[in-house]
Write a protein that holds these residues in place. Sequence first.
Motif, PDB file in Angstrom:
ATOM      1  N   UNK A   1       0.847  -1.216   0.000  1.00  0.00           N
ATOM      2  CA  UNK A   1       0.000   0.000   0.000  1.00  0.00           C
ATOM      3  C   UNK A   1       0.867   1.245   0.000  1.00  0.00           C
ATOM      4  N   UNK A   2       0.481   2.221  -0.799  1.00  0.00           N
ATOM      5  CA  UNK A   2       1.257   3.465  -0.869  1.00  0.00           C
ATOM      6  C   UNK A   2       1.194   4.206   0.466  1.00  0.00           C
ATOM      7  N   UNK A   3       2.294   4.881   0.807  1.00  0.00           N
ATOM      8  CA  UNK A   3       2.330   5.642   2.054  1.00  0.00           C
ATOM      9  C   UNK A   3       1.323   6.783   1.997  1.00  0.00           C
ATOM     10  N   UNK A   4       0.663   7.004   3.131  1.00  0.00           N
ATOM     11  CA  UNK A   4      -0.213   8.156   3.234  1.00  0.00           C
ATOM     12  C   UNK A   4       0.631   9.323   3.753  1.00  0.00           C
ATOM     13  N   UNK A   5       0.541  10.438   3.078  1.00  0.00           N
ATOM     14  CA  UNK A   5       1.311  11.608   3.486  1.00  0.00           C
ATOM     15  C   UNK A   5       0.405  12.677   4.082  1.00  0.00           C
ATOM     16  N   UNK A   6       1.021  13.448   4.954  1.00  0.00           N
ATOM     17  CA  UNK A   6       0.288  14.557   5.551  1.00  0.00           C
ATOM     18  C   UNK A   6       1.098  15.834   5.331  1.00  0.00           C
ATOM     19  N   UNK A   7       0.395  16.891   4.969  1.00  0.00           N
ATOM     20  CA  UNK A   7       1.065  18.178   4.801  1.00  0.00           C
ATOM     21  C   UNK A   7       0.942  18.968   6.104  1.00  0.00           C
ATOM     22  N   UNK A   8       2.019  19.651   6.488  1.00  0.00           N
ATOM     23  CA  UNK A   8       1.998  20.489   7.690  1.00  0.00           C
ATOM     24  C   UNK A   8       2.351  21.909   7.268  1.00  0.00           C
ATOM     25  N   UNK A   9       1.505  22.862   7.664  1.00  0.00           N
ATOM     26  CA  UNK A   9       1.710  24.243   7.237  1.00  0.00           C
ATOM     27  C   UNK A   9       1.624  25.199   8.426  1.00  0.00           C
ATOM     28  N   UNK A  10       2.528  26.140   8.475  1.00  0.00           N
ATOM     29  CA  UNK A  10       2.434  27.256   9.416  1.00  0.00           C
ATOM     30  C   UNK A  10       2.595  28.534   8.616  1.00  0.00           C
ATOM     31  N   UNK A  11       1.784  29.546   8.915  1.00  0.00           N
ATOM     32  CA  UNK A  11       1.842  30.784   8.123  1.00  0.00           C
ATOM     33  C   UNK A  11       2.408  31.948   8.921  1.00  0.00           C
TER      34      UNK A  11
END
Length: 481
Positions: free
Chosen positions: A1-11
């Motif tokens: 199964x392909x890795x699930x990625x998460x995006x992390x953002x700070x502005x």
Amino acid sequence: MATQWEMVVGLEVHAQLLTRTKIFCGCSTAFGAPPNTHVCPVCTGLPGALPVLNRQVVEYALMAALATHCTVARMSRFARKNYFYPDLPKGYQISQYELPITERGYLDITDDDGAPKRVGITRIHMEEDAGKLLHPEHAGADYSLVDLNRACVPLLEIVSEPDLRSSREASQYARKLREILVYLGICDGNMNEGSLRVDANVSVRRLGDPTLGTRAEIKNVNSFRFLEQALEFERDRQIERIEDGGQIVQETRLFDAERGITLSMRSKEEAHDYRYFPDPDLLPLVIEPEWVERVRAALPELPDAKRARFQREYGLPDNDTELLCQSRADADLFEETVRLGVPAKTAANWLIGSVLPERGKESSVGYAFDKAPQFIADMHRLIEQGAISANLAKNEVIGLWSSGKTAEAIVAEKGLAQISDTGALKAIVDAAIAAHPKEAEAFRGGKTQLLGFFVGQVMKQTQGKANPGVVNEMVRRKLGS
Ligand code: ADP
Ligand code: MG
Ligand code: ZN
């Protein structure tokens, strides 16, 4: 199964404050003046010139802090952030560093599933803007020009926690922040003119991984749409890089809006590169709690609170509430219209349909928006009294709310008065029936849905001015139903 990625953002959001004068001198902050006309020894960094803090800047910072639930520091300090750039003649920017005026707040948004989500605000601090470089584009131009009008214009830098998880969350946070600053009247929110600029910090990590990945910082994104595009591009770029066995380097990147991609600009400097130290020319800033309380007491109603109240008090559809509360001025127009006796939904319809769309249009420069509520109230009264049909009001009158004439005068001038007098309508009704004997016969035979047909004939004859209720009644009577 392909890795699930998460995006992390700070502005990091930079907001130019709407003070009349600059943060450390008396020069004007007006946008668009001829280059280097709003300058003095302080903002051009001449040796020996001393900065004096603008009290209004502090007050605006307090307003932003309280509106975002931050804690105000009893004492804060200005610091010098040292770096060289031609638009920064002093060789350092006066900012705040280890003791900002305010920290630890939050702003509420909804996540991608629509659930409420609280985004942490790390800190808000005051600083001065730098000047602007102009790069002439004519053939053979091999030089740049410096305009220092913007040097020393006050900014708030509002730094979020790395709590955002999608491009949509990030743009929603930025929009809400902009809305709050504009509501407070401390920033015009104009992203085209650079009054609001967003730096986006982005990293990715495998879903469930508690540690943060290495981030890239995308500088000076100047629209919410670009922000979303830049974040999505950057997320995909980082995931691809890691999946290919590469590594993310901490760097500053630029968004190329034409190509929709981010490009490396320089490797990211660290705080220690700037050699921050307390500015010896400025005293520590001490804020008495009484000042904070005075500012708190004078805060205007903020967007979320206003929307909730509108929902409660006026029971409008969400969409209407959303449109009316986009600005304080528009919400005020609505409440004024209702105060003048127009039912809430009617007031919302007229305003949303014909008044608010004119906001910001070049063609509406000089429009007296504050005259709209009275105009709508007058028009509503004329409709209620049967003096004009709702249709004609909508198609012929409402668009003239900014003409300076009253609704009544327009109705009279354009000859739009509704004809309710049966004497005046009798001949027209009779003629309509006489001209359509087949339909009249069918109506008499029970096909009463033909009523609309006859009313339509009369409306056509009178250019929409006949009172449809009265005509209805007359046709019924004449055809004996
Ligand atoms: P700097 O001032 O050097 O840019 P900060 O530590 O003040 O660095 O962080 C700036 C912004 O970067 C903050 O909004 C913070 O939330 C965000 N940030 C920090 N680390 C990460 C990360 N690993 N991924 C995404 N955003 C991050
Ligand atoms: Mg930064
Ligand atoms: Zn100056």
